[in-house]
Design a protein around this motif. Sequence first.
Motif, PDB file in Angstrom:
ATOM      1  N   LEU A   1       0.834  -1.203   0.000  1.00 40.93           N
ATOM      2  CA  LEU A   1       0.000   0.000   0.000  1.00 40.93           C
ATOM      3  C   LEU A   1       0.869   1.254   0.000  1.00 40.93           C
ATOM      4  CD1 LEU A   1      -2.849   1.150   0.123  1.00 40.93           C
ATOM      5  CD2 LEU A   1      -2.715   1.064   2.625  1.00 40.93           C
ATOM      6  N   ARG A   2       1.945   1.243   0.790  1.00 38.28           N
ATOM      7  CA  ARG A   2       2.849   2.395   0.826  1.00 38.28           C
ATOM      8  C   ARG A   2       3.573   2.560  -0.505  1.00 38.28           C
ATOM      9  NH1 ARG A   2       4.973   5.144   5.088  1.00 38.28           N
ATOM     10  NH2 ARG A   2       3.940   4.916   7.103  1.00 38.28           N
ATOM     11  N   LEU A   3       3.993   1.453  -1.092  1.00 32.58           N
ATOM     12  CA  LEU A   3       4.651   1.517  -2.398  1.00 32.58           C
ATOM     13  C   LEU A   3       3.701   2.060  -3.462  1.00 32.58           C
ATOM     14  CD1 LEU A   3       6.557  -1.890  -2.296  1.00 32.58           C
ATOM     15  CD2 LEU A   3       7.603   0.378  -2.310  1.00 32.58           C
ATOM     16  N   PHE A   4       2.454   1.607  -3.389  1.00 28.31           N
ATOM     17  CA  PHE A   4       1.448   2.086  -4.327  1.00 28.31           C
ATOM     18  C   PHE A   4       1.233   3.595  -4.149  1.00 28.31           C
ATOM     19  CE2 PHE A   4      -2.911   3.061  -5.561  1.00 28.31           C
ATOM     20  CZ  PHE A   4      -3.030   2.425  -6.790  1.00 28.31           C
ATOM     21  N   GLY A   5       1.132   4.035  -2.888  1.00 29.57           N
ATOM     22  CA  GLY A   5       0.939   5.456  -2.611  1.00 29.57           C
ATOM     23  C   GLY A   5       2.111   6.291  -3.075  1.00 29.57           C
ATOM     24  N   GLY A   6       3.349   5.803  -2.835  1.00 30.55           N
ATOM     25  CA  GLY A   6       4.527   6.534  -3.284  1.00 30.55           C
ATOM     26  C   GLY A   6       4.593   6.650  -4.795  1.00 30.55           C
ATOM     27  N   ALA A   7       4.241   5.568  -5.486  1.00 33.42           N
ATOM     28  CA  ALA A   7       4.240   5.605  -6.949  1.00 33.42           C
ATOM     29  C   ALA A   7       3.181   6.562  -7.479  1.00 33.42           C
ATOM     30  CB  ALA A   7       4.009   4.201  -7.505  1.00 33.42           C
ATOM     31  N   MET A   8       2.031   6.624  -6.804  1.00 30.27           N
ATOM     32  CA  MET A   8       0.981   7.556  -7.217  1.00 30.27           C
ATOM     33  C   MET A   8       1.433   9.004  -7.034  1.00 30.27           C
ATOM     34  SD  MET A   8      -1.670   6.257  -8.589  1.00 30.27           S
ATOM     35  CE  MET A   8      -2.710   7.715  -8.468  1.00 30.27           C
ATOM     36  N   VAL A   9       2.101   9.286  -5.911  1.00 28.40           N
ATOM     37  CA  VAL A   9       2.623  10.640  -5.678  1.00 28.40           C
ATOM     38  C   VAL A   9       3.617  11.009  -6.773  1.00 28.40           C
ATOM     39  CG1 VAL A   9       4.047  12.049  -4.136  1.00 28.40           C
ATOM     40  CG2 VAL A   9       2.262  10.585  -3.188  1.00 28.40           C
ATOM     41  N   GLY A  10       4.512  10.070  -7.093  1.00 30.39           N
ATOM     42  CA  GLY A  10       5.499  10.333  -8.137  1.00 30.39           C
ATOM     43  C   GLY A  10       4.868  10.533  -9.500  1.00 30.39           C
ATOM     44  N   ALA A  11       3.863   9.717  -9.828  1.00 33.99           N
ATOM     45  CA  ALA A  11       3.221   9.820 -11.138  1.00 33.99           C
ATOM     46  C   ALA A  11       2.486  11.148 -11.295  1.00 33.99           C
ATOM     47  CB  ALA A  11       2.255   8.649 -11.337  1.00 33.99           C
ATOM     48  N   ILE A  12       1.728  11.524 -10.269  1.00 32.49           N
ATOM     49  CA  ILE A  12       0.989  12.788 -10.330  1.00 32.49           C
ATOM     50  C   ILE A  12       1.951  13.974 -10.368  1.00 32.49           C
ATOM     51  CG2 ILE A  12      -0.615  14.284  -9.082  1.00 32.49           C
ATOM     52  CD1 ILE A  12      -1.940  11.745  -7.994  1.00 32.49           C
ATOM     53  N   GLY A  13       3.002  13.920  -9.522  1.00 29.48           N
ATOM     54  CA  GLY A  13       3.974  15.003  -9.494  1.00 29.48           C
ATOM     55  C   GLY A  13       4.709  15.156 -10.808  1.00 29.48           C
TER      56      GLY A  13
END
Length: 258
Positions: A34-46
């Motif tokens: 879940l944390r990895l998924f959240g970090g990847a989402m932050v990176g993708a949006i950013g």
Amino acid sequence: MTVYVEIVLLDNFCLDFFILCASALTLRLKASRLRLFGGAMVGAIGATLSVQVSGVFACVVKAAVLVLMCVAVVGFGKKLFWYILATLAYTFVSGGCIVGLFHLFKVPYLNADGTFYQTNIPLFVYVAALFLVAFGGYALYKYGSDIKKIMPHVVKANLSFGGKTTSVRAFRDSGNTLVYEGAAVCFVVRKIGKFDEYFADCLLHGNVVCVALCTVAGSTKVCAVPATLTVNGEQSRRVYLALPQSKCPSLYDIIIDG
């Protein structure tokens, strides 16, 4: 050229997820999916939003996105600094590999103004394929390592219960010191013969014993049924067979005393 936002998001998400996983494995950090998924989402949006800015401000935004995606995975602390460095390293390495592959296979990847790559196949497809290959290689490596550690302690044995005898692979566990009335208590971790039927029949007829078991999580009791064990042709001995508290997939059938 038409640029689809969802494709850009998928491309960045897959690449960021791969980089974050690789960084966590390299530093041996335990990060939840879940944390990895959240970090990847932050990176993708950013990364998608950062194309709207330029100059020094763009560098600041990208640096902030890097920090935020790493914080999302490992939180704050000493390990954050090293995780950021590992993520940076994998970012440069993966970016160079992808560009190198594009050049090798003569795949055009930039528009005339140099802002976006252009390929017939979205970048996330390449990244997903790379991730699957890396995951498969890592899984094979872990499987081989587990076999190398476990197999020296695995022996052939014959297990007799309910009037039937079956061959099993037994793991000698020096940490298993559980006994009941002088007989060792062994744990059946895989399906063997008709043990399930035998265990159920013993439960129905009251031919079971309750054995106290102390673990790190606390004290509990397990039901065990009588059986006979012969290891490597040695003299047969009476044992009790119990089921583990939770499923534990393994390369052997039962856990015996060491």
